[in-house]
Scaffold this motif. Structure first.
Motif, PDB file in Angstrom:
ATOM      1  N   ASP A 172       0.836  -1.195   0.000  1.00 10.68           N
ATOM      2  CA  ASP A 172       0.000   0.000   0.000  1.00 10.68           C
ATOM      3  C   ASP A 172       0.872   1.246   0.000  1.00 10.68           C
ATOM      4  O   ASP A 172       2.094   1.181   0.158  1.00 10.68           O
ATOM      5  CB  ASP A 172      -0.923   0.000   1.221  1.00 10.68           C
ATOM      6  CG  ASP A 172      -0.195   0.409   2.483  1.00 10.68           C
ATOM      7  OD1 ASP A 172      -0.514   1.462   3.061  1.00 10.68           O
ATOM      8  OD2 ASP A 172       0.744  -0.322   2.886  1.00 10.68           O
ATOM      9  N   TYR A 173       0.248   2.399  -0.160  1.00  9.42           N
ATOM     10  CA  TYR A 173       0.977   3.658  -0.255  1.00  9.42           C
ATOM     11  C   TYR A 173       1.689   4.024   1.046  1.00  9.42           C
ATOM     12  O   TYR A 173       2.766   4.620   1.010  1.00  9.42           O
ATOM     13  CB  TYR A 173       0.025   4.779  -0.676  1.00  9.42           C
ATOM     14  CG  TYR A 173      -0.421   4.651  -2.104  1.00  9.42           C
ATOM     15  CD1 TYR A 173       0.390   5.085  -3.148  1.00  9.42           C
ATOM     16  CD2 TYR A 173      -1.657   4.080  -2.434  1.00  9.42           C
ATOM     17  CE1 TYR A 173      -0.012   4.963  -4.481  1.00  9.42           C
ATOM     18  CE2 TYR A 173      -2.064   3.951  -3.746  1.00  9.42           C
ATOM     19  CZ  TYR A 173      -1.237   4.386  -4.769  1.00  9.42           C
ATOM     20  OH  TYR A 173      -1.634   4.258  -6.076  1.00  9.42           O
ATOM     21  N   SER A 174       1.107   3.687   2.187  1.00  7.14           N
ATOM     22  CA  SER A 174       1.736   4.082   3.455  1.00  7.14           C
ATOM     23  C   SER A 174       3.060   3.352   3.655  1.00  7.14           C
ATOM     24  O   SER A 174       4.065   3.970   4.013  1.00  7.14           O
ATOM     25  CB  SER A 174       0.783   3.829   4.632  1.00  7.14           C
ATOM     26  OG  SER A 174       0.612   2.448   4.898  1.00  7.14           O
ATOM     27  N   ALA A 236      -2.182  -1.464   5.818  1.00  5.39           N
ATOM     28  CA  ALA A 236      -1.382  -0.253   5.998  1.00  5.39           C
ATOM     29  C   ALA A 236      -0.311  -0.505   7.048  1.00  5.39           C
ATOM     30  O   ALA A 236      -0.351  -1.487   7.789  1.00  5.39           O
ATOM     31  CB  ALA A 236      -2.269   0.912   6.426  1.00  5.39           C
ATOM     32  N   GLY A 237       0.648   0.418   7.119  1.00  2.00           N
ATOM     33  CA  GLY A 237       1.607   0.401   8.211  1.00  2.00           C
ATOM     34  C   GLY A 237       0.900   0.615   9.537  1.00  2.00           C
ATOM     35  O   GLY A 237      -0.232   1.104   9.595  1.00  2.00           O
ATOM     36  N   ASP A 238       1.571   0.259  10.632  1.00  2.00           N
ATOM     37  CA  ASP A 238       0.900   0.299  11.932  1.00  2.00           C
ATOM     38  C   ASP A 238       0.482   1.697  12.363  1.00  2.00           C
ATOM     39  O   ASP A 238      -0.622   1.900  12.874  1.00  2.00           O
ATOM     40  CB  ASP A 238       1.765  -0.368  13.010  1.00  2.00           C
ATOM     41  CG  ASP A 238       3.200   0.160  13.048  1.00  2.00           C
ATOM     42  OD1 ASP A 238       3.544   1.070  12.260  1.00  2.00           O
ATOM     43  OD2 ASP A 238       3.986  -0.351  13.868  1.00  2.00           O
ATOM     44  N   TYR A 293       4.810  10.598   5.683  1.00  2.00           N
ATOM     45  CA  TYR A 293       4.375   9.390   4.997  1.00  2.00           C
ATOM     46  C   TYR A 293       2.928   9.546   4.533  1.00  2.00           C
ATOM     47  O   TYR A 293       2.172  10.382   5.037  1.00  2.00           O
ATOM     48  CB  TYR A 293       4.481   8.162   5.909  1.00  2.00           C
ATOM     49  CG  TYR A 293       5.873   7.875   6.415  1.00  2.00           C
ATOM     50  CD1 TYR A 293       6.980   7.954   5.573  1.00  2.00           C
ATOM     51  CD2 TYR A 293       6.082   7.507   7.743  1.00  2.00           C
ATOM     52  CE1 TYR A 293       8.253   7.672   6.046  1.00  2.00           C
ATOM     53  CE2 TYR A 293       7.357   7.232   8.219  1.00  2.00           C
ATOM     54  CZ  TYR A 293       8.441   7.321   7.370  1.00  2.00           C
ATOM     55  OH  TYR A 293       9.707   7.060   7.832  1.00  2.00           O
ATOM     56  N   GLU A 294       2.557   8.694   3.588  1.00  2.00           N
ATOM     57  CA  GLU A 294       1.171   8.638   3.123  1.00  2.00           C
ATOM     58  C   GLU A 294       0.276   8.061   4.213  1.00  2.00           C
ATOM     59  O   GLU A 294       0.674   7.170   4.973  1.00  2.00           O
ATOM     60  CB  GLU A 294       1.057   7.770   1.874  1.00  2.00           C
ATOM     61  CG  GLU A 294       1.816   8.295   0.670  1.00  2.00           C
ATOM     62  CD  GLU A 294       0.986   9.244  -0.170  1.00  2.00           C
ATOM     63  OE1 GLU A 294      -0.042   9.744   0.318  1.00  2.00           O
ATOM     64  OE2 GLU A 294       1.378   9.465  -1.333  1.00  2.00           O
ATOM     65  N   SER A 295      -0.954   8.551   4.246  1.00  2.00           N
ATOM     66  CA  SER A 295      -1.943   8.020   5.171  1.00  2.00           C
ATOM     67  C   SER A 295      -2.810   6.987   4.450  1.00  2.00           C
ATOM     68  O   SER A 295      -2.593   6.676   3.280  1.00  2.00           O
ATOM     69  CB  SER A 295      -2.810   9.151   5.715  1.00  2.00           C
ATOM     70  OG  SER A 295      -3.623   8.716   6.775  1.00  2.00           O
ATOM     71  N   VAL A 296      -3.786   6.455   5.149  1.00  2.00           N
ATOM     72  CA  VAL A 296      -4.691   5.475   4.553  1.00  2.00           C
ATOM     73  C   VAL A 296      -5.619   6.128   3.546  1.00  2.00           C
ATOM     74  O   VAL A 296      -5.895   5.581   2.477  1.00  2.00           O
ATOM     75  CB  VAL A 296      -5.506   4.765   5.661  1.00  2.00           C
ATOM     76  CG1 VAL A 296      -6.684   4.017   5.070  1.00  2.00           C
ATOM     77  CG2 VAL A 296      -4.595   3.816   6.452  1.00  2.00           C
ATOM     78  N   GLN A 300      -4.201  12.368   1.892  1.00  2.00           N
ATOM     79  CA  GLN A 300      -3.781  12.741   3.234  1.00  2.00           C
ATOM     80  C   GLN A 300      -2.459  12.068   3.565  1.00  2.00           C
ATOM     81  O   GLN A 300      -2.122  11.009   3.052  1.00  2.00           O
ATOM     82  CB  GLN A 300      -4.824  12.321   4.273  1.00  2.00           C
ATOM     83  CG  GLN A 300      -6.101  13.103   4.188  1.00  2.00           C
ATOM     84  CD  GLN A 300      -6.867  13.058   5.498  1.00  2.00           C
ATOM     85  OE1 GLN A 300      -6.286  12.965   6.571  1.00  2.00           O
ATOM     86  NE2 GLN A 300      -8.177  13.139   5.404  1.00  2.00           N
ATOM     87  N   GLY A 301      -1.713  12.711   4.436  1.00  2.00           N
ATOM     88  CA  GLY A 301      -0.476  12.137   4.934  1.00  2.00           C
ATOM     89  C   GLY A 301      -0.312  12.496   6.398  1.00  2.00           C
ATOM     90  O   GLY A 301      -1.239  13.023   7.025  1.00  2.00           O
TER      91      GLY A 301
END
Length: 503
Positions: A172-174, A236-238, A293-296, A300-301
């Motif tokens: 994913d982007y994050s 996504a990342g944690d 970083y990118e958000s979900v 947004q980030g």
């Protein structure tokens, strides 16, 4: 029902929720982080898979399923520790243990990489730090060239687990945005940076939205007690998962009366590491002391102060002092403000990112005397970690001096938030009230929310929490000043740059 899975540094957490987000059952299982040599931090993915089986067994038992019954849910969402990589072959064989974010063996590459990416800062928006994916890939290429060559894919931790469930490759982007190989303008892997660093872009997974269907569970998922054909979200990342799970957004939201509301929020997570995060809808200027970083949610980030030594340092101190946590807090709760004013603890056991970006910083108790007790040393360690939270907040706010800390709602999440005296100490060190959520493990809640959003389009609403007020302790300011001065006197940024990155 929706199933959320979060693969942290030392454990997996699982949560089963109804459509209205009420919790049906939870499960968890730990796994080791091995240190085969100085600077290493590795976990073999087999441990993740074994722990997943244990956590899901707990879920199935607590949900009232018989041993032979498979868990059938509407969807599965995942989150996981960021930056780490798993090299796998074309047929999915793990070629080397996962190299985690805490691994510092690639630190000697940092000055060369900084020079190599000059002029690209506003595209990458992150400075090189040890443990980031790009640095680890260069380390692997230099010291394990056969493994690098044989690898078909380099996967982030959650993406490897999803591959085991679905047989599909993606990220994913994050997670991609935390790699130092991601272009924020094109929202894709950066072809030019990969070319400069001689990293094969074809070995990086395709990127898609966190709430996209990344695949369906296969027959192999039945070994974990899951049914087949369950849609699995990319995940996504944690940290971005926790932001999503707690509805920590920058955009206006509807309040309980259906009216639009918006306010400034900073979310603090004290887990293995410490993150101080501010969601944003505009891309900030490059700041080497912070991460972006990118958000979900698309568009947004989040800006983040990342401190490496939270629970990681406290757990090691607890081991050294032969405490168990219940024993210590039984003593500490009696007077949580009796922090020795003549003892400073620097928690930098694995170096530090924000604000110093110094992989060579190390931990220390400064001012030790015969009069100090075991409890003094442990209390000083807690105070030292709380100081890193404040230092992270101050660094984050330097990017927008028109807004003060008092203008923000400060939220605290993570396992540490369950200890009232510890939370009150943090609030007192930063001199601000904190909102603490009833459910602390918001990364796994966010993973379940991603699954629900994938199926229904639902966006989480803000959680309710308890307000913790700070105590005004006059000598805390003195200790905080000593904390910052002790670092300045002891440590300087010093890298050994005599490494051929491209060998």
């Amino acid at each position: 029902m929706y199933l959320g899975l979060d693969f942290g540094t030392g454990s997996v957490k699982a949560i089963l929720q109804h459509d209205d987000d009420t919790i049906i059952a939870t499960g968890s299982a730990s796994y080791p982080v091995s240190v085969p040599e100085e600077g290493a931090a590795e976990t073999h993915p087999d441990f993740w898979i074994s722990a997943l089986n244990d956590a899901l067994s707990q879920i199935r038992y607590r949900a009232g399923l018989k041993e032979s019954e498979l868990l059938s849910v509407a969807a599965i969402g995942l989150s996981g520790q960021m930056h780490g990589i798993v090299p796998i072959s074309e047929d999915g064989k793990v070629l080397y243990p996962a190299v985690l974010w805490a691994d510092t063996r690639g630190s000697t590459f940092l000055p060369i990489i900084e020079k190599a990416i000059e002029g690209h800062e506003q595209v990458l928006l992150n400075a090189p730090n040890s443990g980031m994916t790009a640095i680890t890939l260069l380390w692997l290429k230099k010291y394990h060239p056969r493994i690098y060559q044989e690898a078909r894919w380099f996967l982030f931790p959650k993406d490897y687990v999803r591959y085991k469930l679905t047989g599909r490759i993606s990220t994913d982007y994050s997670d991609a945005s935390g790699s130092l190989l991601y272009n924020f303008k094109s929202r894709s892997w950066d072809v030019e940076i990969c070319k400069i660093l001689k990293i094969d872009i074809q070995k990086l997974p395709p990127i898609q939205d966190s709430t996209a269907i990344a695949g369906l569970t296969t027959w192999e998922a039945t070994q974990f007690g899951l049914s087949e054909h369950i849609p699995v979200a990319t995940g996504a990342g944690d940290t971005p998962a926790a932001l999503f799970g707690s509805a920590c957004f920058e955009t206006p939201m509807l309040d309980n009366n259906g009216q639009k509301s918006s306010h400034n929020v900073i979310q603090i997570s004290v887990g293995t590491a410490v993150q101080v995060v501010r969601p944003m809808i505009t891309i900030p200027a490059f700041n080497p002391a912070l991460n972006y970083y990118e958000s979900v949610i698309s568009g947004q980030g989040y800006h983040m102060a990342a401190m490496l030594n939270g629970g990681l340092a406290l757990e090691r101190v607890r081991e050294w002092l032969n405490y168990n946590w219940d024993e210590f807090y039984c003593e500490f709760d009696e007077n949580p403000y009796a922090i020795p004013s003549d003892l400073v603890f620097l928690p930098y056991l694995v170096g530090e990112r924000t604000p110093y970006r110094n992989v060579n910083a190390r931990g220390a108790w400064i001012g030790l005397g015969l009069h100090h007790t075991r409890q003094d040393l442990m209390a000083a360690a807690l105070f030292g970690v709380a100081c890193t939270v404040r230092l992270g907040l101050e660094t984050l706010l330097e990017t927008n001096k028109s807004i003060t800390l008092a203008d923000y709602e400060l939220r605290l999440i993570g396992g540490s938030s369950r200890r009232l005296s510890w939370v009150t100490l943090i609030a007192s060190v930063i001199c601000q009230k904190l909102t603490v959520y009833e459910y602390a493990d918001l990364s796994v809640k966010g993973a379940a929310a991603l699954a629900r959003t994938m199926i229904t389009g639902y966006i989480p609403r803000p959680c309710t929490g308890t307000i913790i007020q700070p105590k005004i302790i006059t000598h805390f300011e003195k200790i905080y000043s000593q904390f910052k001065e002790s670092y300045r006197r002891l440590y300087e940024k010093n890298y050994d740059s005599q490494v051929n990155v491209y060998g």
